[in-house]
Design a protein around this motif. Sequence first.
Motif, PDB file in Angstrom:
ATOM      1  N   ARG A  53       0.765 -13.098   0.634  1.00 11.16           N
ATOM      2  CA  ARG A  53       0.763 -13.374   2.073  1.00 11.16           C
ATOM      3  C   ARG A  53       0.806 -12.076   2.878  1.00 11.16           C
ATOM      4  O   ARG A  53       0.192 -11.967   3.944  1.00 11.16           O
ATOM      5  CB  ARG A  53       1.952 -14.262   2.454  1.00 11.16           C
ATOM      6  N   SER A  54       1.517 -11.079   2.363  1.00 13.37           N
ATOM      7  CA  SER A  54       1.638  -9.822   3.101  1.00 13.37           C
ATOM      8  C   SER A  54       0.292  -9.126   3.244  1.00 13.37           C
ATOM      9  O   SER A  54       0.035  -8.449   4.248  1.00 13.37           O
ATOM     10  CB  SER A  54       2.651  -8.897   2.417  1.00 13.37           C
ATOM     11  N   TYR A  55      -0.561  -9.270   2.250  1.00 13.18           N
ATOM     12  CA  TYR A  55      -1.900  -8.683   2.353  1.00 13.18           C
ATOM     13  C   TYR A  55      -2.691  -9.346   3.482  1.00 13.18           C
ATOM     14  O   TYR A  55      -3.392  -8.669   4.252  1.00 13.18           O
ATOM     15  CB  TYR A  55      -2.651  -8.827   1.036  1.00 13.18           C
ATOM     16  N   ALA A  56      -2.599 -10.659   3.580  1.00 11.28           N
ATOM     17  CA  ALA A  56      -3.287 -11.359   4.657  1.00 11.28           C
ATOM     18  C   ALA A  56      -2.729 -10.953   6.018  1.00 11.28           C
ATOM     19  O   ALA A  56      -3.484 -10.718   6.972  1.00 11.28           O
ATOM     20  CB  ALA A  56      -3.155 -12.873   4.465  1.00 11.28           C
ATOM     21  N   ASP A  57      -1.406 -10.841   6.112  1.00 10.72           N
ATOM     22  CA  ASP A  57      -0.794 -10.418   7.373  1.00 10.72           C
ATOM     23  C   ASP A  57      -1.222  -9.005   7.748  1.00 10.72           C
ATOM     24  O   ASP A  57      -1.522  -8.712   8.912  1.00 10.72           O
ATOM     25  CB  ASP A  57       0.733 -10.476   7.260  1.00 10.72           C
ATOM     26  N   ALA A  58      -1.250  -8.104   6.762  1.00  9.90           N
ATOM     27  CA  ALA A  58      -1.645  -6.722   7.029  1.00  9.90           C
ATOM     28  C   ALA A  58      -3.115  -6.647   7.443  1.00  9.90           C
ATOM     29  O   ALA A  58      -3.495  -5.827   8.281  1.00  9.90           O
ATOM     30  CB  ALA A  58      -1.389  -5.852   5.816  1.00  9.90           C
ATOM     31  N   ALA A  59      -3.940  -7.504   6.862  1.00 13.89           N
ATOM     32  CA  ALA A  59      -5.349  -7.527   7.252  1.00 13.89           C
ATOM     33  C   ALA A  59      -5.501  -7.949   8.713  1.00 13.89           C
ATOM     34  O   ALA A  59      -6.295  -7.366   9.471  1.00 13.89           O
ATOM     35  CB  ALA A  59      -6.128  -8.468   6.336  1.00 13.89           C
ATOM     36  N   ARG A  60      -4.732  -8.945   9.130  1.00 14.07           N
ATOM     37  CA  ARG A  60      -4.769  -9.341  10.547  1.00 14.07           C
ATOM     38  C   ARG A  60      -4.265  -8.206  11.425  1.00 14.07           C
ATOM     39  O   ARG A  60      -4.817  -7.939  12.510  1.00 14.07           O
ATOM     40  CB  ARG A  60      -3.915 -10.595  10.758  1.00 14.07           C
ATOM     41  N   ASN A  61      -3.222  -7.525  10.969  1.00 10.38           N
ATOM     42  CA  ASN A  61      -2.714  -6.383  11.730  1.00 10.38           C
ATOM     43  C   ASN A  61      -3.757  -5.281  11.823  1.00 10.38           C
ATOM     44  O   ASN A  61      -3.843  -4.574  12.842  1.00 10.38           O
ATOM     45  CB  ASN A  61      -1.444  -5.839  11.071  1.00 10.38           C
ATOM     46  N   ALA A  62      -4.540  -5.118  10.768  1.00  4.69           N
ATOM     47  CA  ALA A  62      -5.577  -4.093  10.790  1.00  4.69           C
ATOM     48  C   ALA A  62      -6.600  -4.376  11.890  1.00  4.69           C
ATOM     49  O   ALA A  62      -7.006  -3.463  12.620  1.00  4.69           O
ATOM     50  CB  ALA A  62      -6.265  -4.017   9.429  1.00  4.69           C
TER      51      ALA A  62
ATOM     52  N   VAL B   7      -6.946 -12.295   1.826  1.00  7.28           N
ATOM     53  CA  VAL B   7      -7.427 -11.359   2.845  1.00  7.28           C
ATOM     54  C   VAL B   7      -8.726 -11.855   3.470  1.00  7.28           C
ATOM     55  O   VAL B   7      -8.892 -11.823   4.701  1.00  7.28           O
ATOM     56  CB  VAL B   7      -7.603  -9.958   2.234  1.00  7.28           C
ATOM     57  N   THR B   8      -9.644 -12.338   2.650  1.00  9.28           N
ATOM     58  CA  THR B   8     -10.892 -12.850   3.218  1.00  9.28           C
ATOM     59  C   THR B   8     -10.634 -14.093   4.057  1.00  9.28           C
ATOM     60  O   THR B   8     -11.292 -14.309   5.081  1.00  9.28           O
ATOM     61  CB  THR B   8     -11.923 -13.162   2.122  1.00  9.28           C
ATOM     62  N   GLY B   9      -9.667 -14.910   3.646  1.00  7.10           N
ATOM     63  CA  GLY B   9      -9.321 -16.076   4.446  1.00  7.10           C
ATOM     64  C   GLY B   9      -8.734 -15.702   5.793  1.00  7.10           C
ATOM     65  O   GLY B   9      -8.874 -16.453   6.772  1.00  7.10           O
ATOM     66  N   ALA B  10      -8.093 -14.539   5.851  1.00  8.10           N
ATOM     67  CA  ALA B  10      -7.461 -14.104   7.101  1.00  8.10           C
ATOM     68  C   ALA B  10      -8.443 -13.479   8.076  1.00  8.10           C
ATOM     69  O   ALA B  10      -8.348 -13.701   9.287  1.00  8.10           O
ATOM     70  CB  ALA B  10      -6.341 -13.114   6.782  1.00  8.10           C
ATOM     71  N   ILE B  11      -9.388 -12.676   7.560  1.00  8.85           N
ATOM     72  CA  ILE B  11     -10.249 -11.912   8.489  1.00  8.85           C
ATOM     73  C   ILE B  11     -11.735 -12.051   8.205  1.00  8.85           C
ATOM     74  O   ILE B  11     -12.556 -11.468   8.916  1.00  8.85           O
ATOM     75  CB  ILE B  11      -9.876 -10.414   8.496  1.00  8.85           C
ATOM     76  N   GLY B  12     -12.107 -12.810   7.195  1.00 11.34           N
ATOM     77  CA  GLY B  12     -13.516 -12.978   6.869  1.00 11.34           C
ATOM     78  C   GLY B  12     -13.981 -11.991   5.807  1.00 11.34           C
ATOM     79  O   GLY B  12     -13.613 -10.810   5.834  1.00 11.34           O
ATOM     80  N   ALA B  13     -14.798 -12.471   4.876  1.00 14.19           N
ATOM     81  CA  ALA B  13     -15.224 -11.641   3.749  1.00 14.19           C
ATOM     82  C   ALA B  13     -16.030 -10.430   4.174  1.00 14.19           C
ATOM     83  O   ALA B  13     -15.992  -9.385   3.513  1.00 14.19           O
ATOM     84  CB  ALA B  13     -16.043 -12.490   2.778  1.00 14.19           C
ATOM     85  N   ALA B  14     -16.769 -10.534   5.269  1.00 14.63           N
ATOM     86  CA  ALA B  14     -17.624  -9.425   5.711  1.00 14.63           C
ATOM     87  C   ALA B  14     -16.830  -8.216   6.163  1.00 14.63           C
ATOM     88  O   ALA B  14     -17.397  -7.135   6.345  1.00 14.63           O
ATOM     89  CB  ALA B  14     -18.553  -9.890   6.833  1.00 14.63           C
TER      90      ALA B  14
END
Length: 370
Positions: A163-172, A219-226
């Motif tokens: 989950r932290s990876y997804a959160d960090a991706a959104r933060n990015a 991570v892809t679910g959070a910000i998209g694979a692209a």
Amino acid sequence: MTDTTTYSPTNPLLRPYDSAALHLPNRIVMAPMTRGRADAAGVPHPLAAAYYAQRASAGLIVTEGIWPISTGIGGPGLPGLATAAQVAGWRTVTTAVHAAGGRIFAQLWHVGRVSHPSVQPGRAAPLAPSAVRPPGQLHVPGGKADYVTPRAMALAEIAETVRSYADAARNALAAGFDGVEVHAANGYLLQQFLGDNTNLRSDAYADGRRFVIEVVDAVTGAIGAARVGLRLSPGNTENDVHESDPGALYAPLVSTLDSRGLAYLHLSEKGRYPAITELRQVWSGTLIGNYDPPEPTNPATGELLLASGAADLVAFGRLFLANPDLPIRIAVGAPLAEAAEATHYTPGPSGYADYPAIDLVDAYDPINGM
């Protein structure tokens, strides 16, 4: 800054690159490199904006490793992307890079067992797939210390880390990054799950590819694979991770992830396994190639890599330290400076934002050549 789209098209490194996810003026990628200059709160150094903006002529910049959760930090001076202050600090970096015409991805990096209680929350032992102590020492506040035996991650801790990876991706994205790179190489947490000697689990994560896939999917679910890249270094024994059969381990992993539509796969080749040529066969998307020491990538090997068709883009590491305008130097055939190794991780500007760009007037005679 000189417009990279005006360079001679004869050098394959300087040709534009376009894919569904990436639109780059050249094929030169600045590889992620630890710089060790963040403050005690994990906020990037005030000069980080200048450091990265100086290198904005790269087709793509990938930042130094950034921890997504406090258990992921490996030592002093390493930045995070988990707090509002860290997001604000990185926003100054992305703003400066974009103002200079660049593109920048944040590398998300959990070090796993390559850490020490002195930098961990509550001074706890670091997390890892299994309780296997690495050999040697690491940098800690005030000096060096022996590695300790890590704690084998409980299932709840694995889920929290994913989950932290997804959160960090959104933060990015909130910080203005163009995307993120998931670091699954160089003997850190994700590769520790893949290693024969570092993953001794008997549960569902005994096959460490499951953890890597879960992180990528989160991570892809959070910000998209692209907006997501993945870095692997098959067969790399750095940080004492050993894989008995890299081909059998990585080919199915890469083949599975190929369907995810990621922005790119970043392969750092180090060791006997020919990762770039072998995994190109099962990866249909953009591939970034990089040769790690003892023979690091240079412009000549980079050109050969592109000419072979094994890679679409080439990542350069240490050459970008002393040559902040590396694509420009390659374009005009200017000499390449060498970085001072003693200043790689020093806390101040020395060896960081003080390497000069070349003077094109002095460096190149467009009529008579060098």
